[in-house]
Structures are given as structure tokens and as C-alpha cells.
Design a protein around this motif. Structure first.
Motif, PDB file in Angstrom:
ATOM      1  N   GLY A 172       0.814  -1.211   0.000  1.00  0.00           N
ATOM      2  CA  GLY A 172       0.000   0.000   0.000  1.00  0.00           C
ATOM      3  C   GLY A 172       0.848   1.261   0.000  1.00  0.00           C
ATOM      4  N   VAL A 173       1.916   1.264   0.827  1.00  0.00           N
ATOM      5  CA  VAL A 173       2.810   2.425   0.832  1.00  0.00           C
ATOM      6  C   VAL A 173       3.528   2.547  -0.511  1.00  0.00           C
ATOM      7  CG1 VAL A 173       4.807   3.461   1.964  1.00  0.00           C
ATOM      8  CG2 VAL A 173       3.085   2.281   3.327  1.00  0.00           C
ATOM      9  N   ALA A 174       3.925   1.410  -1.103  1.00  0.00           N
ATOM     10  CA  ALA A 174       4.567   1.453  -2.427  1.00  0.00           C
ATOM     11  C   ALA A 174       3.620   2.022  -3.482  1.00  0.00           C
ATOM     12  CB  ALA A 174       5.036   0.056  -2.824  1.00  0.00           C
ATOM     13  N   ALA A 175       2.323   1.674  -3.409  1.00  0.00           N
ATOM     14  CA  ALA A 175       1.350   2.230  -4.351  1.00  0.00           C
ATOM     15  C   ALA A 175       1.210   3.741  -4.176  1.00  0.00           C
ATOM     16  CB  ALA A 175      -0.003   1.542  -4.157  1.00  0.00           C
ATOM     17  N   LEU A 176       1.209   4.212  -2.921  1.00  0.00           N
ATOM     18  CA  LEU A 176       1.156   5.659  -2.694  1.00  0.00           C
ATOM     19  C   LEU A 176       2.403   6.346  -3.235  1.00  0.00           C
ATOM     20  CD1 LEU A 176      -0.321   5.783   0.927  1.00  0.00           C
ATOM     21  CD2 LEU A 176      -1.507   6.151  -1.245  1.00  0.00           C
ATOM     22  N   GLY A 177       3.557   5.668  -3.121  1.00  0.00           N
ATOM     23  CA  GLY A 177       4.772   6.235  -3.701  1.00  0.00           C
ATOM     24  C   GLY A 177       4.692   6.357  -5.208  1.00  0.00           C
ATOM     25  N   GLU A 178       4.055   5.378  -5.865  1.00  0.00           N
ATOM     26  CA  GLU A 178       3.880   5.472  -7.323  1.00  0.00           C
ATOM     27  C   GLU A 178       2.922   6.606  -7.686  1.00  0.00           C
ATOM     28  OE1 GLU A 178       5.632   3.937  -9.403  1.00  0.00           O
ATOM     29  OE2 GLU A 178       6.567   2.406  -8.132  1.00  0.00           O
ATOM     30  N   VAL A 179       1.888   6.821  -6.884  1.00  0.00           N
ATOM     31  CA  VAL A 179       0.982   7.951  -7.131  1.00  0.00           C
ATOM     32  C   VAL A 179       1.734   9.277  -7.003  1.00  0.00           C
ATOM     33  CG1 VAL A 179      -1.060   9.153  -6.261  1.00  0.00           C
ATOM     34  CG2 VAL A 179      -1.066   6.664  -6.423  1.00  0.00           C
ATOM     35  N   PHE A 180       2.566   9.366  -5.957  1.00  0.00           N
ATOM     36  CA  PHE A 180       3.364  10.576  -5.764  1.00  0.00           C
ATOM     37  C   PHE A 180       4.295  10.812  -6.951  1.00  0.00           C
ATOM     38  CE2 PHE A 180       6.960  12.654  -3.228  1.00  0.00           C
ATOM     39  CZ  PHE A 180       6.431  13.922  -3.418  1.00  0.00           C
ATOM     40  N   ARG A 181       4.915   9.755  -7.450  1.00  0.00           N
ATOM     41  CA  ARG A 181       5.804   9.902  -8.615  1.00  0.00           C
ATOM     42  C   ARG A 181       5.026  10.324  -9.851  1.00  0.00           C
ATOM     43  NH1 ARG A 181      10.485   5.690 -10.169  1.00  0.00           N
ATOM     44  NH2 ARG A 181      11.493   7.001  -8.598  1.00  0.00           N
ATOM     45  N   TYR A 182       3.818   9.784 -10.051  1.00  0.00           N
ATOM     46  CA  TYR A 182       3.038  10.143 -11.235  1.00  0.00           C
ATOM     47  C   TYR A 182       2.599  11.608 -11.169  1.00  0.00           C
ATOM     48  CZ  TYR A 182      -0.162   9.542 -15.143  1.00  0.00           C
ATOM     49  OH  TYR A 182      -0.773   9.638 -16.357  1.00  0.00           O
ATOM     50  N   VAL A 183       2.270  12.075  -9.962  1.00  0.00           N
ATOM     51  CA  VAL A 183       1.912  13.487  -9.817  1.00  0.00           C
ATOM     52  C   VAL A 183       3.107  14.367 -10.159  1.00  0.00           C
ATOM     53  CG1 VAL A 183       1.240  15.255  -8.145  1.00  0.00           C
ATOM     54  CG2 VAL A 183       0.083  13.045  -8.151  1.00  0.00           C
ATOM     55  N   LEU A 184       4.290  13.965  -9.744  1.00  0.00           N
ATOM     56  CA  LEU A 184       5.489  14.734 -10.090  1.00  0.00           C
ATOM     57  C   LEU A 184       5.737  14.725 -11.599  1.00  0.00           C
ATOM     58  CD1 LEU A 184       7.965  13.752  -7.231  1.00  0.00           C
ATOM     59  CD2 LEU A 184       6.535  15.787  -7.422  1.00  0.00           C
ATOM     60  N   LEU A 185       5.428  13.606 -12.240  1.00  0.00           N
ATOM     61  CA  LEU A 185       5.570  13.558 -13.699  1.00  0.00           C
ATOM     62  C   LEU A 185       4.631  14.551 -14.380  1.00  0.00           C
ATOM     63  CD1 LEU A 185       5.897   9.712 -14.391  1.00  0.00           C
ATOM     64  CD2 LEU A 185       7.686  11.451 -14.555  1.00  0.00           C
ATOM     65  N   LEU A 186       3.405  14.649 -13.862  1.00  0.00           N
ATOM     66  CA  LEU A 186       2.469  15.614 -14.447  1.00  0.00           C
ATOM     67  C   LEU A 186       2.923  17.048 -14.212  1.00  0.00           C
ATOM     68  CD1 LEU A 186      -0.962  13.959 -13.483  1.00  0.00           C
ATOM     69  CD2 LEU A 186       0.238  13.865 -15.682  1.00  0.00           C
ATOM     70  N   LEU A 187       3.465  17.325 -13.020  1.00  0.00           N
ATOM     71  CA  LEU A 187       3.906  18.692 -12.727  1.00  0.00           C
ATOM     72  C   LEU A 187       5.164  19.073 -13.494  1.00  0.00           C
ATOM     73  CD1 LEU A 187       3.351  18.794  -8.852  1.00  0.00           C
ATOM     74  CD2 LEU A 187       1.887  19.751 -10.638  1.00  0.00           C
ATOM     75  N   SER A 188       5.968  18.082 -13.857  1.00  0.00           N
ATOM     76  CA  SER A 188       7.233  18.387 -14.528  1.00  0.00           C
ATOM     77  C   SER A 188       7.063  18.699 -16.015  1.00  0.00           C
ATOM     78  CB  SER A 188       8.195  17.203 -14.371  1.00  0.00           C
ATOM     79  OG  SER A 188       7.675  16.049 -15.030  1.00  0.00           O
ATOM     80  N   ARG A 189       5.839  18.665 -16.539  1.00  0.00           N
ATOM     81  CA  ARG A 189       5.648  18.948 -17.953  1.00  0.00           C
ATOM     82  C   ARG A 189       5.875  20.415 -18.284  1.00  0.00           C
ATOM     83  NH1 ARG A 189      -0.152  16.526 -19.327  1.00  0.00           N
ATOM     84  NH2 ARG A 189      -0.607  17.818 -17.484  1.00  0.00           N
TER      85      ARG A 189
END
Length: 329
Positions: free
Chosen positions: A112-129
Motif C-alpha cells: 500500500g505504501v509502495a502504491a502511494l509512492g507510485e501515485v506521488f511519482r506520477y503526480v510529479l511527472l504531471l507537474l514536470s511537464r
């Protein structure tokens, strides 16, 4: 001897410490003060050794303490040995189920914590555009994904090993209680549980066979899995397929493939949480089905010693021995 105070000589027969004329202490007498234990012989003080730790046993201790008021006679059918023999298979099955439950809960939390980490990374990918991201955020994202990306698979592997142990034990006890014999050997079962594509069908089919045997259905009939078994089977198939797709997709290195990999890792972690939760449910369900059957049949195993024969004994509810069949060890 002359007295130092009065100067008179002591009579020839005087042998005391004091002057016979004035009572002063005569010269040459020395008082020595000693402690009360000075006359005792001194014994060497043993050096205190460090604490060696609790006692260790080569095997798991099988002894226990009985309440004195309820302690039965050693030779009675309800004695400690008879109770241990009757409860040993059920206790072993419940112990493995308890260990599996704790490991599955740990795996679910880590995934579950690993899944939240992937969500956090995906949000950073969206912000880095359209903007530059600060370094601490990227560092936290990499740390969470990296640490739990290793801890979650390790916990899942440990849970899988204990699940295989529980599966082998439950299958053997269910077959013995129902008087049947599994058509798969233990080696085929283990290979089928870990080798694709057999891993999609063998574990679920084995759970259904355990449930079918414990329920007392016709051995020649096709097993009909219950809802807990079907839910676990479906979540297991989805988790295995997602894991395989994620591994294959990891060989691509394009920008879009990296973004898709984050999404796939998220759904794989979610599927792992679902598999862990359904594993807790299905093992608890089947353990509660197998344990009462073992208690009713009273079947137990006793090893007489090294080089001796192993006996399979059936004990009735009143503790009387009904049958005994020796089996070569």
C-alpha cells in the motif's frame, strides 16, 4: 621489666601486661586492631559470568504446565500426552495460518505504501511537464519508491513461502481426514505454484480440492469452489498477469514507457494488496473447515523414537483408542 610510669621493677613472678604497682600498661605491649572477619580463611571470589541468554532447545518444546486441580493421571486417556497427540495436527495448521496472516498483513501495508509512492511519482511527472521540480521532492519520491520497491517484494516472497507450507499441510490433513489421496505429488504442487502458466490454475485448484475433501463430497465429482476461494483465485490471476506485464514493460526505455511503467507498478501494488487480503480470508476459511474435521476424527501421529515405527492412531471422542496401523518410518 621496669614500669615507664613509676620506675619500679616488676616482681619476678609477674607476667601480666599492667604494672603491679601503678597499673599502667607496661612497655613492649602492642595493641593490634583487627576486623571481625580477619580470622576467617579468605576464599577466592568467583568471577561473575555474563548472562548466557534463555535456554535453547534443539526442537520445539512440547511440554507445558497443567493446573494442579485439573491435572489428569499420566496413564489416563485425557492425560497430557493424549491431549498433545490429539491437538498436534490442528495446532500446527493453526500456527502456520497465524504466521501467514501476520506476513500477509505486513505485505499489504508495504504494498500500500509502495502504491502511494507510485501515485506521488506520477503526480510529479504531471507537474514536470511545464515547470522545474525542486530536488527534495524528487529525492523523497525516489527514496519511497526505491525502499518500498524492495521491501514489498521481499515481504511478498516470505508470504508466498509460508503460504506454500500452509497449502501442503492443509492438503495432506484434508486428504487424510477424508480418506483420499491427492493426485498431485508435493513436488508437482510446488512447481505448479511457481512456474507460469501453471501458477494461474494449480494454487486455486488445490484450494478447491481441499475444500471439496473436507466437505465430504464425492471424490469422483468435480469440486465446486466457494466464494472465498473464487475471489482469491481471481485476485491471484489478476496479480500474476499484472506482474508479468510490468516486468515485460520494464525492458522499454522511452519516455512514454516510463510513464506507463509508473501506472503499471501502481496497479500491481494494488493487486498485491488485494491478494494479501484475500489470502488472509481464504486461509482462515479453510483452516476453520479442516480443524474441526481433525478434531472429530481424532487422527494423530506419534513418533516412538529413532529407528522405531511411526504409528497412525485414531482416537474417539472419549479418548479410547479405536485402531492403530503401523507405518514404516
Amino acid at each position: 621489666m621496669t614500669c615507664p610510669r613509676c620506675g619500679r621493677e616488676q616482681p619476678p613472678g609477674a607476667s601480666g601486661r599492667f604494672c603491679v604497682h601503678c597499673g599502667r600498661v607496661l612497655g613492649g605491649v602492642r595493641w593490634v586492631a583487627t576486623t571481625p572477619d580477619a580470622a576467617r580463611p579468605r576464599t577466592p571470589v568467583a568471577r561473575r559470568r555474563p548472562y548466557p541468554g534463555p535456554p535453547r532447545y534443539r526442537g520445539v518444546p512440547r511440554w507445558s504446565l497443567w493446573p494442579w486441580a485439573a491435572r489428569p493421571e499420566p496413564g489416563s486417556p485425557d492425560g497430557p500426552l493424549a491431549v498433545r497427540e490429539a491437538r498436534e495436527p490442528e495446532g500446527a495448521l493453526r500456527a502456520e495460518a497465524g504466521l501467514l496472516r501476520r506476513l500477509a498483513v505486513t505485505t499489504a501495508l508495504l504494498c500500500g505504501v509502495a502504491a502511494l509512492g507510485e501515485v506521488f511519482r506520477y503526480v510529479l511527472l504531471l507537474l514536470s511537464r511545464d515547470r522545474a521540480l525542486p530536488g527534495p521532492l524528487l529525492g523523497w519520491s525516489d527514496a519511497i519508491v526505491g525502499i518500498f520497491g524492495w521491501l514489498a517484494p521481499a515481504a511478498a516472497l516470505a508470504t508466498g513461502v509460508v503460504f506454500l507450507r500452509w497449502l501442503v499441510t492443509a492438503r495432506a490433513l484434508a486428504a487424510d481426514a477424508s480418506g483420499t489421496r491427492p493426485w498431485r505429488s508435493t513436488r508437482l504442487l510446488l512447481v505448479g505454484c511457481v512456474l507460469p502458466p501453471f501458477t494461474l490454475t494449480v494454487p486455486g485448484a488445490t484450494l478447491a480440492e481441499i475444500e471439496h475433501a473436507v466437505a465430504g463430497h464425492d471424490p469422483a465429482a468435480r469440486p465446486q469452489p466457494s466464494r472465498p476461494v473464487l475471489v482469491w483465485w481471481g485476485s491471484w490471476v489478476v496479480g500474476v498477469l499484472l506482474g508479468l506485464v510490468t516486468v515485460v514493460q520494464g525492458f522499454w526505455d522511452s519516455t512514454q514507457a516510463l510513464a506507463d511503467g509508473v501506472v503499471l507498478h501502481f496497479w500491481t501494488d494494488v493487486a498485491a494488496v488485494l491478494v494479501a487480503w484475500t489470502t488472509i480470508r481464504v486461509t482462515a476459511h479453510l483452516t476453520e473447515l479442516v480443524a474441526p474435521v481433525l478434531r472429530e476424527s481424532g487422527r494423530s501421529y506419534v513418533v516412538a523414537g529413532d529407528g522405531a515405527q511411526r504409528s497412525s492412531t485414531t482416537v474417539a471422542g472419549d479418548g479410547a483408542q479405536r485402531s492403530s496401523t503401523p507405518v514404516a518410518g
